[in-house]
Design a protein around this motif. Sequence first.
Motif, short mmCIF file in Angstrom:
data_model
loop_
_atom_site.label_atom_id
_atom_site.label_comp_id
_atom_site.label_asym_id
_atom_site.label_seq_id
_atom_site.Cartn_x
_atom_site.Cartn_y
_atom_site.Cartn_z
N PRO A 42 0.87 -5.93 7.71
CA PRO A 42 -0.35 -5.30 8.22
C PRO A 42 -0.20 -4.91 9.68
O PRO A 42 0.55 -5.52 10.44
N GLY A 43 -0.90 -3.86 10.05
CA GLY A 43 -0.87 -3.39 11.43
C GLY A 43 -1.31 -1.94 11.50
O GLY A 43 -1.80 -1.36 10.53
N ALA A 96 -3.12 -0.67 8.10
CA ALA A 96 -2.77 -1.28 6.82
C ALA A 96 -3.13 -2.75 6.93
O ALA A 96 -2.73 -3.43 7.87
N SER A 97 -3.92 -3.22 5.98
CA SER A 97 -4.33 -4.61 6.02
C SER A 97 -4.29 -5.20 4.62
O SER A 97 -4.27 -4.48 3.63
N CYS A 98 -4.26 -6.51 4.54
CA CYS A 98 -4.23 -7.20 3.23
C CYS A 98 -5.63 -7.63 2.85
O CYS A 98 -6.41 -7.99 3.65
N TYR A 156 9.27 2.36 11.44
CA TYR A 156 9.17 1.41 10.32
C TYR A 156 9.93 1.95 9.12
O TYR A 156 10.67 1.23 8.47
N LEU A 157 9.74 3.23 8.80
CA LEU A 157 10.46 3.92 7.73
C LEU A 157 10.78 5.33 8.21
O LEU A 157 10.07 5.88 9.05
N LYS A 189 0.86 -1.18 0.00
CA LYS A 189 0.00 0.00 0.00
C LYS A 189 0.90 1.24 0.00
O LYS A 189 1.86 1.31 0.75
N SER A 190 0.55 2.20 -0.84
CA SER A 190 1.27 3.47 -0.87
C SER A 190 0.41 4.53 -0.22
O SER A 190 -0.80 4.58 -0.41
#
Length: 169
Positions: free
Chosen positions: A145-146, A167-169, A121-122, A85-86
């Motif tokens: 995801p999280g 963020a999830s799949c 994370y980034l 995901k962006s």
Amino acid sequence: MPTRSAAVLTSGTTTAAKLFVAALAFTSAYVGLSAYSNASSTPEPTTQVTLSARELPISAPAEELATAGKVTVSVLTDGGAGCAKSYVARSLVANPDPAAPVSYHWRLARWSPSAKAWRTYLADHDGFAAPERTVEWRPQVSGNPGWYRVELTIEGAEPIRSDRFQASC
């Protein structure tokens, strides 16, 4: 011989006459059918449509809609396949001293349930030399995801945090 020629001529003329009558019947049926379909089709009632347009001035480009002291995060539709995901994070940064450059630091933090804390994370950094600027960052979360949030730290100021997002799949 004259009787034989006359018989052949008579049978040939009969065949030609039959073909002519068949062609004439086919042509008249085609013309009659075309005339019938044209006669039975009624014209559509005409409806007058008036189109109008008005010109609206653009008050501010999309990148200037960010507000100072707030980080907004949006999902981009051109994200990768699967769990990739962006996102785009935006904020308005005001430089307290326009004569000097200002530095800022982006951080995408992920919630760690085991540590019960936000972990980096980034991260990215940038800067500019202007009175103010809308800044944007495009992080990508891939297969993890999280819960996340974006933090923006401007040199010499407290961090500004976005709302958390999942963020999830």
